[in-house]
Scaffold this active site. Structure first.
Site, PDB file in Angstrom:
ATOM      1  N   GLU A  29    -124.305 -56.774 -24.085  1.00  0.00           N
ATOM      2  CA  GLU A  29    -124.617 -55.482 -23.457  1.00  0.00           C
ATOM      3  C   GLU A  29    -125.391 -55.589 -22.144  1.00  0.00           C
ATOM      4  O   GLU A  29    -126.522 -55.068 -22.044  1.00  0.00           O
ATOM      5  CB  GLU A  29    -125.416 -54.597 -24.427  1.00  0.00           C
ATOM      6  CG  GLU A  29    -124.649 -54.162 -25.632  1.00  0.00           C
ATOM      7  CD  GLU A  29    -125.353 -53.049 -26.427  1.00  0.00           C
ATOM      8  OE1 GLU A  29    -126.520 -52.744 -26.146  1.00  0.00           O
ATOM      9  OE2 GLU A  29    -124.715 -52.483 -27.332  1.00  0.00           O
ATOM     10  N   GLU A  80    -120.368 -54.816 -32.652  1.00  0.00           N
ATOM     11  CA  GLU A  80    -121.428 -54.011 -33.274  1.00  0.00           C
ATOM     12  C   GLU A  80    -120.928 -52.600 -33.500  1.00  0.00           C
ATOM     13  O   GLU A  80    -120.231 -52.040 -32.651  1.00  0.00           O
ATOM     14  CB  GLU A  80    -122.674 -53.883 -32.371  1.00  0.00           C
ATOM     15  CG  GLU A  80    -123.571 -55.066 -32.334  1.00  0.00           C
ATOM     16  CD  GLU A  80    -124.822 -54.832 -31.471  1.00  0.00           C
ATOM     17  OE1 GLU A  80    -125.323 -53.688 -31.415  1.00  0.00           O
ATOM     18  OE2 GLU A  80    -125.268 -55.803 -30.854  1.00  0.00           O
TER      19      GLU A  80
HETATM   20  C1  NOJ Z   1    -127.134 -52.731 -29.399  1.00  0.00           C
HETATM   21  C2  NOJ Z   1    -127.947 -53.958 -29.298  1.00  0.00           C
HETATM   22  O1  NOJ Z   1    -127.128 -55.059 -29.013  1.00  0.00           O
HETATM   23  C3  NOJ Z   1    -128.796 -54.213 -30.523  1.00  0.00           C
HETATM   24  O2  NOJ Z   1    -129.670 -55.252 -30.218  1.00  0.00           O
HETATM   25  C4  NOJ Z   1    -129.470 -52.946 -30.931  1.00  0.00           C
HETATM   26  O3  NOJ Z   1    -130.412 -53.109 -31.937  1.00  0.00           O
HETATM   27  C5  NOJ Z   1    -128.398 -51.945 -31.334  1.00  0.00           C
HETATM   28  N1  NOJ Z   1    -127.612 -51.671 -30.174  1.00  0.00           N
HETATM   29  C6  NOJ Z   1    -128.911 -50.643 -31.881  1.00  0.00           C
HETATM   30  O4  NOJ Z   1    -129.617 -49.965 -30.909  1.00  0.00           O
END
Ligand code: NOJ
Length: 466
Positions: free
Chosen positions: A164, A372
């Site tokens: 990200e 994710e």
């Molecule tokens: C994306 C991130 O990669 C992760 O580290 C984070 O905890 C989650 N989103 C939830 O916000």
């Protein structure tokens, strides 16, 4: 309509959020280790010093994964754990930890999917070269990536360079919510380019040393939809798509920046350092797959400001934040019309399906992993059992959207729920839970949630039970 037989049913974590042992066995400090110590930066001053203590309990954690039947585990390597100063100098104890973790996973038939950078830059690189503001950081990242490929590449066949970029750049260089907490849109775009170069250099290095697995990157996707059908909202949606989608995916998947958007931001914030050699490197470094983190779409409306630049409804209050905006557009919250989580993230499984189509339409048939997806919640505990039905519902609906996408010809190869275990939610401490496994904050003991058993069944039936 079925999932492919070799579909990777997974779950994910990140080093800073689970490991703890922040200064153990020769690990150097990361920018997060320092940032969380600045008063007021995180909810209740929470840190990842102990986190889920995965560094000490990884064997127990892998045993729980194996018992569930998890096919693959996505985790990240902490750069300063293996290279305390970010370059030149290896911490063998850190290498040993990841090596043992990888062996443990393989012993249990679980495929390791490794992220090289999940935001925890070595503090030394921030101090010495200004982190991602400098090309020296790109060199350092290549050195670090090569180290990981050399030490773990005999057993790891799936590599994600960055997690990200949009988030650590927007929060790090505009909203000041993440380290290095600066407010300068020019830096947002400049660091973004240097991170793309670092990605490309790692891809090239991987091929040079004869890596035979696959390598790609993970971006978040928030597909934008105009809030109303007005011309202004549709134009605003173009800005949103240009920034949060095309700006981040084009250089990786097409080897170029979206020209019109690049011209607009250079006019607003000044010329960027992007050379012809850089572009030719981006074009050469073909990714084998694209990883997408999906949580929610954006409902976009026009915003009057031409220059202000911030987004993200993230807070550090332990509760939902306020609306976000990004110069020409803002994202709208409409609780009458849409469904939301407790932290006001919209729940919209169909936008996940649509995201994959947007990728295919723009970049062709590149393999996709959902790296994710999951629900942040405060899980109810009833008679000692963690009954996270809301999470089951959330993941089930998103998996059905994946199944439909596959039947429509999307080349989806795996799904990683966020997260494997309850972990540090960066700014919101341990209050916001995502895991299949609950962690008692008093004694760090693990407990299977209702969703653990549910996902076990999903995996066992290769998605038929959905
Ligand atoms: C994306 C991130 O990669 C992760 O580290 C984070 O905890 C989650 N989103 C939830 O916000």
């Amino acid at each position: 309509m079925t999932f492919p037989a070799d579909f990777l049913w997974g779950a994910a974590t990140a080093a800073y959020q689970v490991e703890g042992a922040w200064d153990k066995d020769g690990k150097g400090p990361s920018i997060w280790d320092n940032f969380v110590r600045i008063p007021g930066k995180t909810f209740d001053g929470t840190t990842g010093d102990v986190a889920a203590d995965h560094y000490n309990r990884y064997k127990e954690d892998v045993a729980l994964m194996a018992e569930m039947g998890l096919k693959s585990y996505r985790f990240s390597i902490s750069w300063p754990r293996v290279m305390p100063k970010g370059r030149g100098g290896v911490n063998e104890k850190g290498i040993e930890f990841y090596s043992n973790l990888i062996d443990e996973l393989i012993k249990h038939g679980i495929v390791p999917f490794v992220t090289l950078y999940h935001w925890d830059l070595p503090q030394a690189l921030q101090d010495e070269v200004d982190g991602w503001e400098s090309r020296e950081c790109v060199d350092a990242f290549e050195e670090y990536a090569r180290l990981c490929f050399e030490r773990f590449g005999d057993r790891v066949n799936h590599w994600i360079t960055f997690n990200e970029p949009i988030v650590f750049q927007m929060f790090g260089y505009v909203t000041e919510a993440h380290p290095p907490a600066k407010s300068n849109p020019h830096l947002l775009y400049q660091t973004s380019h240097y991170v793309n170069l670092a990605h490309a250099r790692a891809v090239k290095a991987y091929r040079e040393i004869g890596g035979t697995g696959e390598i790609g990157i993970t971006n978040v996707i928030n597909p934008a939809y105009p809030y109303t059908d007005s011309v202004a909202d549709r134009e605003a949606t173009w800005w949103s798509e240009s920034y949060s989608f095309h700006w981040y995916y084009d250089p990786i998947l097409k080897g170029e920046y979206p020209a019109e958007y690049l011209a607009a931001i250079e006019e607003a914030y000044g010329k960027l350092d992007i050379t012809e050699d850089d572009i030719s490197l981006l074009k050469q470094a073909k990714s084998d797959f694209i990883g997408i983190n999906y949580y929610q779409p954006s409902r976009v409306a026009a915003n009057n400001s031409e220059t202000s630049h911030s987004n993200g409804r993230e807070s550090n209050t332990g509760a939902a934040g306020t609306a976000s905006f990004c110069g020409r557009y803002r994202t709208v919250l409409d609780t009458e019309q849409f469904e939301y989580t407790k932290w006001l993230w919209e729940i919209c499984p169909d936008a996940l399906r649509d995201s994959m189509h947007r990728i295919k339409d723009r970049y062709g048939d590149i393999p996709i992993y959902i790296t994710e997806n999951g629900l942040g919640d405060e899980d109810p505990i009833v008679n000692g059992e963690v009954l996270d039905e809301a999470r089951i519902d959330y993941i089930r609906r998103h998996l059905l959207a994946c199944k439909q996408a596959i039947s429509e010809g999307i080349n989806l190869k795996g799904y990683y729920a966020w997260s494997w275990i309850d972990l540090l939610s960066w700014l919101n401490g341990y209050k916001k839970q995502y895991g299949f496994v609950y962690v008692d904050r008093e004694n760090l003991q693990r407990k299977k949630k209702q969703s653990y058993h549910w996902y076990e069944e999903v995996i066992a039936t290769n998605g038929e039970s959905l």
